[in-house]
Design an enzyme around this catalytic site. Sequence first.
Site, short mmCIF file in Angstrom:
data_model
loop_
_atom_site.label_atom_id
_atom_site.label_comp_id
_atom_site.label_asym_id
_atom_site.label_seq_id
_atom_site.Cartn_x
_atom_site.Cartn_y
_atom_site.Cartn_z
N TYR A 46 0.82 -1.21 0.00
CA TYR A 46 0.00 0.00 0.00
C TYR A 46 0.85 1.26 0.00
O TYR A 46 0.42 2.32 -0.45
CB TYR A 46 -0.91 0.03 1.24
CG TYR A 46 -2.25 -0.63 1.05
CD1 TYR A 46 -2.34 -1.97 0.68
CD2 TYR A 46 -3.43 0.07 1.26
CE1 TYR A 46 -3.57 -2.57 0.53
CE2 TYR A 46 -4.66 -0.53 1.12
CZ TYR A 46 -4.74 -1.85 0.75
OH TYR A 46 -5.94 -2.44 0.60
N LYS B 221 3.30 -15.24 1.75
CA LYS B 221 3.65 -16.16 0.67
C LYS B 221 5.18 -16.27 0.61
O LYS B 221 5.84 -15.76 -0.30
CB LYS B 221 3.02 -15.72 -0.66
CG LYS B 221 1.57 -16.24 -0.75
CD LYS B 221 0.89 -15.99 -2.05
CE LYS B 221 1.47 -16.76 -3.21
NZ LYS B 221 1.14 -18.20 -3.21
N ASP C 286 -2.66 -17.96 0.19
CA ASP C 286 -3.68 -18.54 -0.70
C ASP C 286 -4.32 -19.76 -0.06
O ASP C 286 -5.55 -19.93 -0.08
CB ASP C 286 -3.08 -18.86 -2.09
CG ASP C 286 -1.84 -19.73 -2.02
OD1 ASP C 286 -1.25 -19.87 -0.93
OD2 ASP C 286 -1.45 -20.30 -3.06
N ASP D 103 -6.29 -7.25 3.71
CA ASP D 103 -7.44 -6.61 3.07
C ASP D 103 -8.34 -7.68 2.44
O ASP D 103 -9.56 -7.68 2.65
CB ASP D 103 -6.93 -5.64 1.99
CG ASP D 103 -8.05 -4.85 1.34
OD1 ASP D 103 -8.98 -4.44 2.06
OD2 ASP D 103 -8.00 -4.66 0.12
N ASP E 217 -12.10 -9.41 4.07
CA ASP E 217 -13.38 -9.36 3.36
C ASP E 217 -13.98 -10.77 3.27
O ASP E 217 -15.19 -10.96 3.45
CB ASP E 217 -13.21 -8.80 1.94
CG ASP E 217 -13.54 -7.32 1.87
OD1 ASP E 217 -13.34 -6.63 2.89
OD2 ASP E 217 -13.99 -6.85 0.81
C1 IPM Z 1 -10.42 -1.51 3.83
C2 IPM Z 1 -10.68 -0.82 2.52
C3 IPM Z 1 -9.55 0.19 2.28
C4 IPM Z 1 -8.28 -0.60 2.09
C5 IPM Z 1 -9.78 1.17 1.15
C6 IPM Z 1 -11.09 1.92 1.30
C7 IPM Z 1 -8.64 2.14 1.04
O1 IPM Z 1 -10.81 -1.75 1.50
O2 IPM Z 1 -10.29 -0.83 4.84
O3 IPM Z 1 -10.38 -2.75 3.85
O4 IPM Z 1 -7.98 -1.07 0.98
O5 IPM Z 1 -7.56 -0.76 3.07
MG MG Z 2 -10.89 -3.77 2.18
#
Ligand code: IPM
Ligand code: MG
Length: 364
Positions: free
Chosen positions: A140, A190, A222, A246, A250
């Site tokens: 990032y 990884k 993975d 990230d 999710d």
């Molecule tokens: C998260 C989001 C952020 C990230 C974005 C909005 C910058 O996806 O907090 O998971 O990628 O970290």
């Molecule tokens: Mg995210």
Amino acid sequence: MAHSLLILPGDGIGPEVMAEVRKVIDWFGTKGHAFDVSEDLVGGAAYDAHGTPLHDDTMAKAQEVDAVLLGAVGGPKYDVLDFSVKPERGLLRLRKEMDLFANLRPAQCFDALADFSSLKREVVAGLDIVIVRELTSGIYFGEPRGIITENNERVGINTQRYTESEIERVARSAFELAMKRNRKLCSMEKANVMESGILWREVVTEVGKDYPEVALSHMYADAGAMQLCRWPKQFDVIVTDNLFGDLLSDAAAMLTGSLGMLPSASLGAPMANGRPKALYEPVHGSAPDIAGQGKANPIACILSFAMALRYSFDLGDEATRVEKAVETVLADGLRTADLLGEEGKSPVSTSEMGDAIVAALAAA
Ligand code: IPM
Ligand code: MG
């Protein structure tokens, strides 16, 4: 002295879910827990007002308060903006300048929602894991980055880069958390293809020597993604880098039924009061498609405030009260639109959900 809290509602559904958090904050105010709340702009909302997704004054304020609570940033309206002023840059600046290196993302499956997950009930019921995501480094932020021209074509560049100390401090946070939970930690990288992964594994193993009671394991990220979907209850705490975290968070979030349920805490080094510098935010985004319609689920943001009560304000019992109130309204059958699925009930609005949670708090 009242605890200071900076609220940054942001974009999309951010302001409407934050309005519900305000009700919870106000309720605590009547119970002897006053908060010194200030509010400001972030993301697209800040861009509209100031031409920047985070004004310097807001950044300075964020550095001073006991905690920051953020709603969400982004939206299609801002897709045309230059990368440097996109709403997301405001959030990333907060994370970086506050040095919030440890991002705690719990994925907890509320029993009332176990049938709502896309996975079978037995796979997710009772799930309670935390992903600790490194938040201020990795791909990032790594340099070099950019889009350059080479041999008459454009090349997009990002760099994965981790120093030992960056890995060490987030590993330590994860081990400390594991000590407070089931003493089980799985580190994901990884190392089979990335040098940064090799170093990650070495440093985490080294830090682990200070925590002999914690059972440490390692997994390629993975394979970790696959195991999260196959049998998530094998995990307790997972520690991983910024990008893998990230993605994995999710995936973990969806196991629980809805992204609209999950809070997060981003923690940095201790401040003068002994508490970590901190920003709390829901894992979900700004959901522009449903913004302003009263359809959003305020629970993730309310649970983010509960995490603030626990980690920034030393009000663990009050945090538990909020979590119990959320459980109560879910058990009573209240559902915002995101939680309806096949159930055929009619949804409650964002503000009805907020009101119900406050009522459950008051009744407890
Ligand atoms: C998260 C989001 C952020 C990230 C974005 C909005 C910058 O996806 O907090 O998971 O990628 O970290
Ligand atoms: Mg995210």
